[in-house]
Design a protein around this motif. Structure first.
Motif, PDB file in Angstrom:
ATOM      1  N   ASP A 172     -11.258  11.069 -13.108  1.00  0.00           N
ATOM      2  CA  ASP A 172     -10.958  11.153 -11.679  1.00  0.00           C
ATOM      3  C   ASP A 172     -10.164   9.960 -11.154  1.00  0.00           C
ATOM      4  N   GLY A 173      -9.570   9.169 -12.031  1.00  0.00           N
ATOM      5  CA  GLY A 173      -8.720   8.077 -11.557  1.00  0.00           C
ATOM      6  C   GLY A 173      -8.910   6.794 -12.328  1.00  0.00           C
ATOM      7  N   PHE A 174      -8.661   5.684 -11.664  1.00  0.00           N
ATOM      8  CA  PHE A 174      -8.824   4.366 -12.264  1.00  0.00           C
ATOM      9  C   PHE A 174      -9.132   3.371 -11.166  1.00  0.00           C
ATOM     10  N   ALA A 199       0.861  -1.184   0.000  1.00  0.00           N
ATOM     11  CA  ALA A 199       0.000   0.000   0.000  1.00  0.00           C
ATOM     12  C   ALA A 199       0.894   1.229   0.000  1.00  0.00           C
ATOM     13  N   LEU A 200       0.690   2.094  -0.980  1.00  0.00           N
ATOM     14  CA  LEU A 200       1.497   3.304  -1.089  1.00  0.00           C
ATOM     15  C   LEU A 200       0.802   4.510  -0.460  1.00  0.00           C
ATOM     16  N   TYR A 201      -0.196   4.246   0.363  1.00  0.00           N
ATOM     17  CA  TYR A 201      -0.854   5.316   1.117  1.00  0.00           C
ATOM     18  C   TYR A 201      -1.332   4.710   2.426  1.00  0.00           C
ATOM     19  N   SER A 202      -1.482   5.538   3.441  1.00  0.00           N
ATOM     20  CA  SER A 202      -1.754   5.031   4.792  1.00  0.00           C
ATOM     21  C   SER A 202      -3.063   4.257   4.897  1.00  0.00           C
ATOM     22  N   GLY A 203      -4.117   4.663   4.217  1.00  0.00           N
ATOM     23  CA  GLY A 203      -5.398   3.967   4.314  1.00  0.00           C
ATOM     24  C   GLY A 203      -5.419   2.597   3.672  1.00  0.00           C
ATOM     25  N   PRO A 239      -9.552   3.885  -2.931  1.00  0.00           N
ATOM     26  CA  PRO A 239     -10.472   5.020  -2.766  1.00  0.00           C
ATOM     27  C   PRO A 239     -11.407   5.197  -3.975  1.00  0.00           C
ATOM     28  N   TYR A 240     -10.874   5.038  -5.171  1.00  0.00           N
ATOM     29  CA  TYR A 240     -11.689   5.146  -6.387  1.00  0.00           C
ATOM     30  C   TYR A 240     -12.712   4.007  -6.426  1.00  0.00           C
ATOM     31  N   VAL A 300      -2.937   2.122  -4.386  1.00  0.00           N
ATOM     32  CA  VAL A 300      -2.584   3.537  -4.520  1.00  0.00           C
ATOM     33  C   VAL A 300      -3.788   4.424  -4.222  1.00  0.00           C
ATOM     34  N   ASP A 301      -3.515   5.726  -4.123  1.00  0.00           N
ATOM     35  CA  ASP A 301      -4.563   6.707  -3.885  1.00  0.00           C
ATOM     36  C   ASP A 301      -4.545   7.779  -4.966  1.00  0.00           C
ATOM     37  N   ALA A 302      -5.334   8.821  -4.767  1.00  0.00           N
ATOM     38  CA  ALA A 302      -5.471   9.884  -5.769  1.00  0.00           C
ATOM     39  C   ALA A 302      -4.142  10.597  -6.043  1.00  0.00           C
ATOM     40  N   ARG A 303      -3.295  10.750  -5.032  1.00  0.00           N
ATOM     41  CA  ARG A 303      -2.016  11.423  -5.242  1.00  0.00           C
ATOM     42  C   ARG A 303      -1.158  10.631  -6.234  1.00  0.00           C
TER      43      ARG A 303
END
Length: 161
Positions: free
Chosen positions: A69-71, A7-11, A99-100, A42-45
């Protein structure tokens, strides 16, 4: 067989263990015991940075699967088809954006299976290929749910938890 989930983001940390177990189950069902897989959450960033990198390098092929808005899922097959000295082959990488996926009420387990099938050469560009791929996805999905994977519900959409 090694499945690395990062996971490249905390959530995203909460998804690592059930995602690893589910990916291992899918590879076992596909009889790919001697293949390695990396799953990146991954996340939006990350999406923003990825989009910027693809635009800078003029890689429109990388931008095509990105929605405004993402994938939800991206798959990158390994370029190396030679087995390593250990005999293990790297099948590739699957990028998922929880998140997406949550925002759109999608099923993370189903998208993991979808991404892995792309790494195995399945495609949905033509109608016949889409029918074959969707049938394989449904079969694998049902079989993976029969495995006793702790916290598998974290990967399912809210309506199925």
């Amino acid at each position: 067989m090694t499945v690395v989930v990062q996971a490249l983001y905390s959530g995203g940390k909460q998804f690592e263990a059930p995602m690893r177990a589910a990916a291992n189950a899918v590879l076992r069902l596909l009889k790919k015991k001697h293949h390695d897989l990396e799953v990146v959450l991954v996340d939006a960033r990350f999406i923003r940075d990825f989009r910027r990198m693809a635009q800078t390098r003029k890689r429109s092929d990388l931008l095509k699967p990105l929605h405004k808005d993402g994938f939800n899922v991206l798959s990158f097959p390994s370029g190396n088809s030679f087995p390593r000295m250990s005999g293990i082959r790297e099948i590739g990488e699957v990028f998922l954006c929880p998140p997406y996926i949550a925002k759109h009420g999608e099923d993370m387990l189903f998208l993991l299976i979808h991404g892995i099938l792309h790494l195995k050469g399945y495609d949905h560009a033509r109608k016949h290929d889409r029918i074959v791929m969707e049938a394989r996805e449904r079969t694998l999905y049902r079989k993976v749910l029969q495995f006793r994977i702790p916290k598998i519900s974290l990967l399912l959409p809210p309506r199925e938890r």
